[in-house]
Design a protein around this motif. Structure first.
Motif, mmCIF file in Angstrom:
data_model
loop_
_atom_site.group_PDB
_atom_site.id
_atom_site.type_symbol
_atom_site.label_atom_id
_atom_site.label_comp_id
_atom_site.label_asym_id
_atom_site.label_seq_id
_atom_site.Cartn_x
_atom_site.Cartn_y
_atom_site.Cartn_z
ATOM 1 N N UNK A 18 20.711 11.273 -4.565
ATOM 2 C CA UNK A 18 21.220 10.982 -5.905
ATOM 3 C C UNK A 18 22.249 12.023 -6.340
ATOM 4 N N UNK A 19 21.990 13.292 -6.051
ATOM 5 C CA UNK A 19 22.967 14.331 -6.369
ATOM 6 C C UNK A 19 24.260 14.101 -5.610
ATOM 7 N N UNK A 20 24.119 13.729 -4.352
ATOM 8 C CA UNK A 20 25.296 13.485 -3.517
ATOM 9 C C UNK A 20 26.117 12.311 -4.051
ATOM 10 N N UNK A 93 35.601 16.298 7.937
ATOM 11 C CA UNK A 93 35.126 14.975 7.540
ATOM 12 C C UNK A 93 33.726 14.994 6.925
ATOM 13 N N UNK A 94 33.240 16.163 6.527
ATOM 14 C CA UNK A 94 31.893 16.282 5.966
ATOM 15 C C UNK A 94 31.895 15.913 4.484
ATOM 16 N N UNK A 95 32.268 14.682 4.178
ATOM 17 C CA UNK A 95 32.422 14.251 2.789
ATOM 18 C C UNK A 95 31.096 14.272 2.046
ATOM 19 N N UNK A 96 30.035 13.751 2.672
ATOM 20 C CA UNK A 96 28.739 13.705 2.010
ATOM 21 C C UNK A 96 28.197 15.106 1.746
ATOM 22 N N UNK A 99 30.073 16.598 -1.147
ATOM 23 C CA UNK A 99 29.663 16.022 -2.432
ATOM 24 C C UNK A 99 28.351 16.640 -2.903
ATOM 25 N N UNK A 100 27.430 16.858 -1.969
ATOM 26 C CA UNK A 100 26.156 17.466 -2.321
ATOM 27 C C UNK A 100 26.355 18.887 -2.821
ATOM 28 N N UNK A 101 27.212 19.655 -2.157
ATOM 29 C CA UNK A 101 27.422 21.039 -2.566
ATOM 30 C C UNK A 101 28.200 21.149 -3.873
ATOM 31 N N UNK A 102 29.029 20.178 -4.155
ATOM 32 C CA UNK A 102 29.681 20.155 -5.468
ATOM 33 C C UNK A 102 28.634 19.989 -6.552
ATOM 34 N N UNK A 103 27.671 19.072 -6.324
ATOM 35 C CA UNK A 103 26.585 18.875 -7.284
ATOM 36 C C UNK A 103 25.745 20.142 -7.430
ATOM 37 N N UNK A 104 25.467 20.805 -6.306
ATOM 38 C CA UNK A 104 24.711 22.050 -6.367
ATOM 39 C C UNK A 104 25.474 23.125 -7.134
ATOM 40 N N UNK A 214 25.921 23.891 12.819
ATOM 41 C CA UNK A 214 24.945 22.806 12.869
ATOM 42 C C UNK A 214 23.553 23.228 13.288
ATOM 43 N N UNK A 215 23.389 24.459 13.791
ATOM 44 C CA UNK A 215 22.086 24.898 14.260
ATOM 45 C C UNK A 215 21.045 24.938 13.143
ATOM 46 N N UNK A 216 21.466 25.286 11.932
ATOM 47 C CA UNK A 216 20.525 25.431 10.811
ATOM 48 C C UNK A 216 20.606 24.280 9.826
ATOM 49 N N UNK A 217 21.373 23.251 10.159
ATOM 50 C CA UNK A 217 21.534 22.115 9.260
ATOM 51 C C UNK A 217 20.638 20.986 9.695
ATOM 52 N N UNK A 218 19.925 20.403 8.741
ATOM 53 C CA UNK A 218 19.059 19.280 9.054
ATOM 54 C C UNK A 218 19.866 18.095 9.543
ATOM 55 N N UNK A 219 19.219 17.226 10.306
ATOM 56 C CA UNK A 219 19.915 16.049 10.835
ATOM 57 C C UNK A 219 20.409 15.146 9.719
ATOM 58 N N UNK A 220 19.745 15.207 8.564
ATOM 59 C CA UNK A 220 20.172 14.385 7.439
ATOM 60 C C UNK A 220 21.441 14.939 6.801
ATOM 61 N N UNK A 221 21.788 16.176 7.160
ATOM 62 C CA UNK A 221 22.945 16.812 6.527
ATOM 63 C C UNK A 221 22.570 17.626 5.319
ATOM 64 N N UNK A 222 21.283 17.617 4.966
ATOM 65 C CA UNK A 222 20.877 18.369 3.782
ATOM 66 C C UNK A 222 20.963 19.850 4.037
#
Length: 223
Positions: A18-20, A93-96, A99-104, A214-222
């Protein structure tokens, strides 16, 4: 043991999506309910207000980040440090994710006015700086890093990487001379060259930055 996510995990994933999709300022409890396929009344059963839910979400993502960092605790210090630095890199190309980090970032601006949010932001900062300091201490013990002030170096590195991420998500694409979409990568490379390379023990080499992204990033991109 079931691999199915708990209701709490589903709600937290709903907040993330939702934040994204909507950002912080326009976010409603109904938006979150829609994203996690829960009723708005169920969300209010667990969280009285949107603020309660967002504070819980901040606590959740900080805890999740700390657990992912801890999962690599047995890796060589050089690998762990490159993975940490790569964590802050945004691909073009990490648009999503952007967007999440802008919300954060919008949520972080509430820190000066909201004690509960500021408490979580302080915790996040402690986790980040503590992670780098711990990696440096381990590396010194392993003999791969020279003796340095680990707290000072950690503070410098976190401020540099976090500042680069903030600059990219707020200025990229805003004008002809805006920050280019590879800015965080270039700052990460410069951090390795200017901050980390000089403290490497003789004969020690770092893995390439690409190995850490990418080593510390969840597969969902969160985050």
């Amino acid at each position: 043991m079931s691999d199915q996510p708990s209701a709490a995990d589903e709600i937290m994933d709903g907040v993330y999506h939702a934040l994204r999709a909507h950002g912080y300022a326009d976010l409603t409890m109904q938006d979150i309910a829609d994203e996690c396929s829960k009723s708005k009344s169920l969300l209010h059963y667990h969280y009285d207000t949107k603020e309660d839910l967002l504070v819980a979400f901040l606590e959740h993502i900080i805890t999740d980040s700390a657990e992912r960092i801890e999962a690599h605790a047995d890796d060589p210090a050089t690998d762990r440090l490159v993975a940490f630095i790569g964590w802050f890199v945004f691909d073009a190309d990490a648009v999503d994710r952007e967007a999440f980090h802008i919300a954060l970032l919008e949520l972080r601006t509430q820190g000066p006015f909201n004690d509960r949010i500021r408490e979580q932001l302080d915790r996040s900062d402690r986790v980040l700086r503590g992670t780098v300091a711990g990696i440096l201490e381990s590396g010194i013990e392993e003999g791969v890093f020279r003796e340095v002030d680990v707290e000072e170096t950690a503070a410098l590195l976190v401020a540099t990487l976090d500042g680069a991420r903030t600059r990219q998500i707020t200025l990229s694409g805003t004008a002809d001379d805006g920050v280019d979409p590879t800015y965080t990568r270039r700052v990460a490379e410069a951090s390795l060259t200017r901050v980390i390379d000089p403290i490497l023990a003789e004969g020690v080499e770092l893995p390439p930055l690409a190995d850490g992204i990418g080593e510390l990033t969840r597969e969902t991109g969160e985050e």
